[in-house]
Design a protein around this motif. Structure first.
Motif, PDB file in Angstrom:
ATOM      1  N   LEU A 128       0.833  -1.197   0.000  1.00 38.85           N
ATOM      2  CA  LEU A 128       0.000   0.000   0.000  1.00 38.85           C
ATOM      3  C   LEU A 128       0.872   1.252   0.000  1.00 38.85           C
ATOM      4  O   LEU A 128       0.479   2.290  -0.519  1.00 38.85           O
ATOM      5  N   THR A 129       2.049   1.165   0.619  1.00 41.03           N
ATOM      6  CA  THR A 129       2.997   2.283   0.639  1.00 41.03           C
ATOM      7  C   THR A 129       4.353   1.781   0.176  1.00 41.03           C
ATOM      8  O   THR A 129       4.699   0.613   0.385  1.00 41.03           O
ATOM      9  N   GLU A 130       5.121   2.658  -0.434  1.00 43.56           N
ATOM     10  CA  GLU A 130       6.417   2.273  -0.969  1.00 43.56           C
ATOM     11  C   GLU A 130       7.479   2.277   0.132  1.00 43.56           C
ATOM     12  O   GLU A 130       7.400   3.055   1.092  1.00 43.56           O
ATOM     13  N   PRO A 131       8.488   1.412   0.015  1.00 47.67           N
ATOM     14  CA  PRO A 131       9.603   1.434   0.975  1.00 47.67           C
ATOM     15  C   PRO A 131      10.345   2.764   0.920  1.00 47.67           C
ATOM     16  O   PRO A 131      10.258   3.510  -0.054  1.00 47.67           O
ATOM     17  N   THR A 132      11.059   3.071   1.984  1.00 44.79           N
ATOM     18  CA  THR A 132      11.871   4.287   2.060  1.00 44.79           C
ATOM     19  C   THR A 132      13.296   3.910   2.439  1.00 44.79           C
ATOM     20  O   THR A 132      13.615   2.732   2.626  1.00 44.79           O
ATOM     21  N   ILE A 133      14.137   4.930   2.577  1.00 43.75           N
ATOM     22  CA  ILE A 133      15.508   4.674   3.027  1.00 43.75           C
ATOM     23  C   ILE A 133      15.489   4.007   4.403  1.00 43.75           C
ATOM     24  O   ILE A 133      16.247   3.086   4.691  1.00 43.75           O
ATOM     25  N   SER A 134      14.580   4.492   5.265  1.00 45.66           N
ATOM     26  CA  SER A 134      14.515   3.964   6.629  1.00 45.66           C
ATOM     27  C   SER A 134      13.814   2.614   6.690  1.00 45.66           C
ATOM     28  O   SER A 134      14.130   1.794   7.538  1.00 45.66           O
ATOM     29  N   TYR A 135      12.828   2.406   5.781  1.00 46.00           N
ATOM     30  CA  TYR A 135      12.052   1.180   5.805  1.00 46.00           C
ATOM     31  C   TYR A 135      12.155   0.519   4.430  1.00 46.00           C
ATOM     32  O   TYR A 135      11.382   0.825   3.526  1.00 46.00           O
ATOM     33  N   PRO A 136      13.108  -0.418   4.251  1.00 49.49           N
ATOM     34  CA  PRO A 136      13.341  -0.985   2.912  1.00 49.49           C
ATOM     35  C   PRO A 136      12.252  -1.930   2.447  1.00 49.49           C
ATOM     36  O   PRO A 136      12.230  -2.311   1.279  1.00 49.49           O
ATOM     37  N   THR A 156     -13.390   0.815   0.022  1.00 48.37           N
ATOM     38  CA  THR A 156     -12.541   1.409  -1.000  1.00 48.37           C
ATOM     39  C   THR A 156     -13.059   1.012  -2.385  1.00 48.37           C
ATOM     40  O   THR A 156     -13.827   0.056  -2.530  1.00 48.37           O
ATOM     41  N   ASN A 157     -12.627   1.764  -3.388  1.00 49.00           N
ATOM     42  CA  ASN A 157     -12.918   1.403  -4.781  1.00 49.00           C
ATOM     43  C   ASN A 157     -11.685   0.791  -5.445  1.00 49.00           C
ATOM     44  O   ASN A 157     -11.591   0.727  -6.672  1.00 49.00           O
ATOM     45  N   GLY A 158     -10.749   0.356  -4.603  1.00 43.15           N
ATOM     46  CA  GLY A 158      -9.504  -0.204  -5.112  1.00 43.15           C
ATOM     47  C   GLY A 158      -8.343   0.755  -5.021  1.00 43.15           C
ATOM     48  O   GLY A 158      -7.216   0.408  -5.376  1.00 43.15           O
ATOM     49  N   SER A 159      -8.610   1.979  -4.507  1.00 42.36           N
ATOM     50  CA  SER A 159      -7.557   2.989  -4.366  1.00 42.36           C
ATOM     51  C   SER A 159      -7.125   3.092  -2.910  1.00 42.36           C
ATOM     52  O   SER A 159      -7.925   2.868  -1.996  1.00 42.36           O
ATOM     53  N   TYR A 160      -5.854   3.442  -2.726  1.00 44.03           N
ATOM     54  CA  TYR A 160      -5.340   3.715  -1.393  1.00 44.03           C
ATOM     55  C   TYR A 160      -4.540   5.006  -1.450  1.00 44.03           C
ATOM     56  O   TYR A 160      -3.625   5.141  -2.252  1.00 44.03           O
ATOM     57  N   ARG A 161      -4.944   5.972  -0.588  1.00 45.26           N
ATOM     58  CA  ARG A 161      -4.306   7.291  -0.588  1.00 45.26           C
ATOM     59  C   ARG A 161      -4.244   7.866  -2.006  1.00 45.26           C
ATOM     60  O   ARG A 161      -3.194   8.320  -2.485  1.00 45.26           O
ATOM     61  N   SER A 162      -5.403   7.819  -2.672  1.00 42.43           N
ATOM     62  CA  SER A 162      -5.608   8.388  -4.015  1.00 42.43           C
ATOM     63  C   SER A 162      -4.846   7.667  -5.115  1.00 42.43           C
ATOM     64  O   SER A 162      -4.832   8.119  -6.265  1.00 42.43           O
ATOM     65  N   LYS A 163      -4.234   6.526  -4.823  1.00 36.80           N
ATOM     66  CA  LYS A 163      -3.517   5.762  -5.836  1.00 36.80           C
ATOM     67  C   LYS A 163      -4.313   4.500  -6.155  1.00 36.80           C
ATOM     68  O   LYS A 163      -4.627   3.712  -5.262  1.00 36.80           O
ATOM     69  N   ALA A 164      -4.682   4.291  -7.428  1.00 42.83           N
ATOM     70  CA  ALA A 164      -5.476   3.144  -7.835  1.00 42.83           C
ATOM     71  C   ALA A 164      -4.590   1.894  -7.883  1.00 42.83           C
ATOM     72  O   ALA A 164      -3.640   1.827  -8.657  1.00 42.83           O
ATOM     73  N   LEU A 165      -4.919   0.895  -7.061  1.00 46.62           N
ATOM     74  CA  LEU A 165      -4.181  -0.368  -7.035  1.00 46.62           C
ATOM     75  C   LEU A 165      -4.961  -1.470  -7.744  1.00 46.62           C
ATOM     76  O   LEU A 165      -4.381  -2.415  -8.253  1.00 46.62           O
ATOM     77  N   PHE A 166      -6.274  -1.400  -7.735  1.00 44.13           N
ATOM     78  CA  PHE A 166      -7.130  -2.219  -8.591  1.00 44.13           C
ATOM     79  C   PHE A 166      -8.429  -1.448  -8.746  1.00 44.13           C
ATOM     80  O   PHE A 166      -8.599  -0.378  -8.152  1.00 44.13           O
ATOM     81  N   SER A 167      -9.342  -1.942  -9.550  1.00 43.46           N
ATOM     82  CA  SER A 167     -10.554  -1.182  -9.835  1.00 43.46           C
ATOM     83  C   SER A 167     -11.796  -1.993  -9.460  1.00 43.46           C
ATOM     84  O   SER A 167     -11.920  -3.166  -9.812  1.00 43.46           O
ATOM     85  N   CYS A 168     -12.706  -1.339  -8.702  1.00 43.02           N
ATOM     86  CA  CYS A 168     -14.001  -1.940  -8.401  1.00 43.02           C
ATOM     87  C   CYS A 168     -14.961  -0.798  -8.064  1.00 43.02           C
ATOM     88  O   CYS A 168     -14.555   0.360  -7.976  1.00 43.02           O
ATOM     89  N   ALA A 169     -16.236  -1.128  -7.893  1.00 41.33           N
ATOM     90  CA  ALA A 169     -17.228  -0.109  -7.567  1.00 41.33           C
ATOM     91  C   ALA A 169     -16.970   0.454  -6.175  1.00 41.33           C
ATOM     92  O   ALA A 169     -16.275  -0.146  -5.353  1.00 41.33           O
TER      93      ALA A 169
END
Length: 770
Positions: A128-136, A156-169
């Motif tokens: 759901l979130t990308e790794p960082t320098i601190s959290y690989p 959800t409609n398949g989005s997390y924090r405004s980023k579409a990860l899959f699509s559904c109603a």
């Protein structure tokens, strides 16, 4: 650095140090560092690891015997589980963990969501979130598109924090960790993740133990005669107090998952805690009580309090039932009923009753007229509705001139309830008289996180600043919201550490930029709090906060990549059991000029542009006890001609281009932070001190549970008091302060000097209302 560059571990046994690390935390070490440790010592007993499932980016030396190795894929699956204890259970359920590694998109599954079993299909597997320098690495979640009658029960409609990860109603999707999934149909080609098994009583059942057990939906009592195993199934033979007809009973065999050690109150003997029909207002019940409502029920001779975790029907029962998580160990399970799990809570905290038997928690209602000290009713409804009317969107912090009028007295500050003192003290410290973190109240946030931000601003911070008082129910609402987001299923009941709460709300909820950026070996680490650690060779006895910070940075080879607007420092103490120092002297100002990795600095001897730093001179008794030892070329040469310092290792400083080849003014502006709050802990209770004005006596002391009105059905009385006596001790010399006997110190001064847990500093130039 990628995930493949590291080795991953899970802590399986809570280490003695540091206190904030629990069994279930995930940590890692780079493969290069691991090889170096193996080369240095063939079988090292400790490893310097970084934690990705706790609230710090700094490394700790952890005993190898306390950890077990994970693959990166296993670590990411476990990281999706928000709580350490749940993560440890997931690790120990090897079959489920391995089955989860084989799940693929398109698999039909059921997902446990809020106690309901919902059907759907896996549409997404990943982060759901990308790794960082601190959290690989970050958690691997499963995105489920709900099907059939369960459509619309998601979030959800398949989005997390405004980023579409899959699509559904809309509201037809759910993101869940593997622990909440199982394939809808198990086959040889479909890996099977078993249902959560009922959590057996952690205490071993022995003959003679008094127990509570369920038979035909009724709660009964008896004594253990024997514990037996037949075909892998454990049963308990119990000598019952009464049989099904209420007469003196005989013996009965009961599955072990329906038995709890100890006794809940003798009444009710079943879940039928009946309310007389004439007293039952059905509309009232169903309109006002829902999942996460605070309720009370009558058990035996008194009331018990809890939170509704589940509402629905149970097997063979037609009534609407409620699954309660009680505040005390008066329940009979950990959220299971007849071997089926409906929600998760600690053992002996779950009780299933008729919804009609529940009523709103009276402790959060208006108190009766015969109370000598009444709970404020909050009749001023504009406080409750300001977020919808737009009134009072911003309320500045309480000024030094307003403190006496608004804050001082009983029923002032934030009202504590049910282990909330860590949150009460942290919020009061951050927002009562300071605006340094007010940006988190107004920054744009995701729609799913907006309710938490609204509660924080409109129901806590604004009332605190305008009225000087916040009811405990508003803090409980915030705790419920955090718990609903999945960060910990015990946010509403258990004590936490302030840094855990602050990191969750600043980082995970409001996505605030990290407050602290540390430079180490050319890399920048980000964090929200800084834990002070000292090497074993330090010579400090009665340190100031300035000395502690400098020694910690020196031993860890750290510098500040930039000046922070807010600096949250955790003292070198490990909970209530161990303090490294009997007393710590508060530094009212923290000079961080020499701690910055960039910017011009002055030679400590002549004041000219500094060009070199000597780490070996840091502890040289010739120099002052504070400040990094930095010199211009000329002074450095002179200092290091001394025979005792010829072997010192000097390092060049980074000098801004505009200063190269030039001198420096003797009036170089020092970068300083000012102290505005201190959190203290004695035994398990957090309180706070606020430095609210420029005068030496401008100190107040806040305790969210200073007194109590009534017994179990009463409420806590928060209190804010002036404590000018603190200034008297701050003016003492170190020798005078060292001779002070803590129990003889005036007022509450002892708690500031002896019990400090966390210091909060702010940049005067970065506060919104100055």
């Amino acid at each position: 650095m990628t995930s493949a560059d590291n080795l991953y571990f899970i802590v399986t046994r809570k280490p003695e140090f540091p206190k904030s690390i629990n069994a279930g935390c995930i940590c890692y070490i780079s493969k290069n560092t691991h090889r170096r440790e193996i080369g240095r010592c063939h079988s090292p007993t400790r490893l310097p690891v970084f934690f990705v499932s706790s609230y710090t980016t700094l490394d700790y030396d952890i005993e190898v015997s306390s950890m077990e190795e994970l693959s990166a894929e296993e670590a990411e699956l476990l990281l999706a589980m928000p709580e350490d204890a749940e993560r440890l259970r997931g690790f120990r359920d090897k079959d489920a963990l391995q089955a989860a590694l084989g799940l693929t998109k398109g698999t039909a599954v059921t997902v446990d969501e809020g106690g309901q079993k919902l059907g759907g299909i896996i549409r997404y597997i990943g982060r759901l979130t990308e790794p960082t320098i601190s959290y690989p690495i970050s958690g691997t979640f499963f995105g489920i598109e709900l099907q059939g009658a369960d459509k619309g029960k998601g979030n959800t409609n398949g989005s997390y924090r405004s980023k579409a990860l899959f699509s559904c109603a809309k509201d037809c999707g759910i993101f869940a960790p593997f622990s909440k999934l199982r394939p809808a149909v198990s086959s040889p080609l479909s890996p099977s993740i078993p249902e959560p098994s009922p959590q057996l009583e952690t205490e071993e059942l022995l003959p003679g133990d008094r127990v509570t057990f369920f038979i035909s939906n009724k709660c009964r009592h008896g004594m253990v005669v024997d514990v037996q195993e037949n075909g892998g199934q454990h049963t308990v033979r119990i000598s019952t107090d009464t049989d099904e007809n209420g007469k003196r009973g005989g013996e009965i065999e009961v599955p072990i998952q329906l038995v709890a050690k100890g006794e809940v109150p003798a009444e009710p003997e079943s879940m039928d805690i009946d309310t007389p029909p004439e007293e039952l207002n059905t509309d009232y019940l169903y309109m006002d009580l829902s999942v996460n409502s605070l309720v009370e029920v009558t058990l035996g001779a008194g009331s018990s309090y809890g939170i509704i975790r589940w509402i629905g029907t149970l097997p063979d029962r037609q009534e609407i039932m409620a699954g309660l998580e009680l505040e005390e160990d008066k329940g009979v399970s950990d959220g299971t009923f007849k071997s089926e799990r409906f929600f998760v809570c600690p053992p002996k905290r779950a009780l299933f009753v008729k919804l009609a038997s529940c009523r709103p928690d009276s402790r959060f209602q208006s108190t009766s007229a015969n109370h000598s000290e009444r709970m404020p009713k909050q009749e001023d409804t504009e406080r409750e509705t300001e977020h919808s009317t737009g009134k009072l969107e911003t309320v500045p912090p309480i000024s030094a001139e307003q403190v006496n009028q608004i804050l001082i007295g009983r029923m002032r500050g934030i009202q504590g309830h049910c282990n909330s003192c860590y949150m009460d003290a942290a919020l009061f410290s951050l927002f009562s008289c300071s605006s340094v973190l007010d940006s988190m109240l107004f920054k744009t946030t995701d729609p799913q996180d907006a309710p938490i931000q609204n509660t924080l601003l409109h129901e806590i911070v604004n009332p605190l600043r305008s009225k000087g008082f916040v009811e405990g129910r508003h803090i409980m609402k915030l705790r419920q919201q955090l718990q609903k987001h999945g960060y910990s299923h015990s946010f509403t009941t258990d004590e936490k550490d302030p840094e855990e709460f602050l990191t969750v709300i600043m980082h995970h909820i409001l996505a605030l930029d990290p407050l602290l950026k540390l430079s180490a070996g050319g890399k920048v680490q980000e964090s929200y709090c800084y834990q002070i650690f000292l090497d074993q060779n330090h010579s400090l006895v009665l340190p100031t906060v300035q000395q502690l910070l400098e020694h910690s940075f020196h031993s860890a080879g750290l510098k500040l990549a930039e000046a922070p607007s807010c600096l949250i420092l955790q003292m070198p103490r490990f909970g209530k059991k161990f303090k490294m120092f009997d007393k710590i002297i508060p530094s009212l100002e923290l000079d961080i000029t020499d701690l910055l990795s960039e910017g011009p600095q002055q030679c400590m001897l002549c004041g000219k542009l500094a060009q070199e730093e000597c780490a070996d001179c840091f502890k040289d008794p010739l120099f002052s006890h504070t400040g990094f030892k930095i010199f211009c070329k000329t002074c450095s040469t002179q200092v290091h001609t001394h025979p005792q310092r010829r072997s010192h290792h000097r390092a060049p400083l980074e000098i801004p281009k505009g200063y190269v080849g030039h001198g420096i003014s003797h009036t170089l502006t020092r970068e300083k932070l000012e102290l505005f709050a201190v959190l203290c802990i004695e035994t398990s209770h957090y309180v706070s001190f606020i430095k609210y004005g420029p005068n030496s006596q401008d100190w107040i002391f806040f305790d969210s549970m200073a007194d109590r009105q009534g017994e179990s059905d009463g409420f806590n009385i928060p209190e804010v008091n002036a404590c000018p006596e603190v200034s008297m001790y701050l003016k003492m010399s170190p020798a005078e302060l060292a001779n002070q006997v803590p129990r003889d110190m005036e007022g509450v001064a002892k708690r500031l000097f002896c019990d400090a847990y966390m210091y909060l500093y702010q940049s005067p130039s970065m506060c919104l209302y100055r």
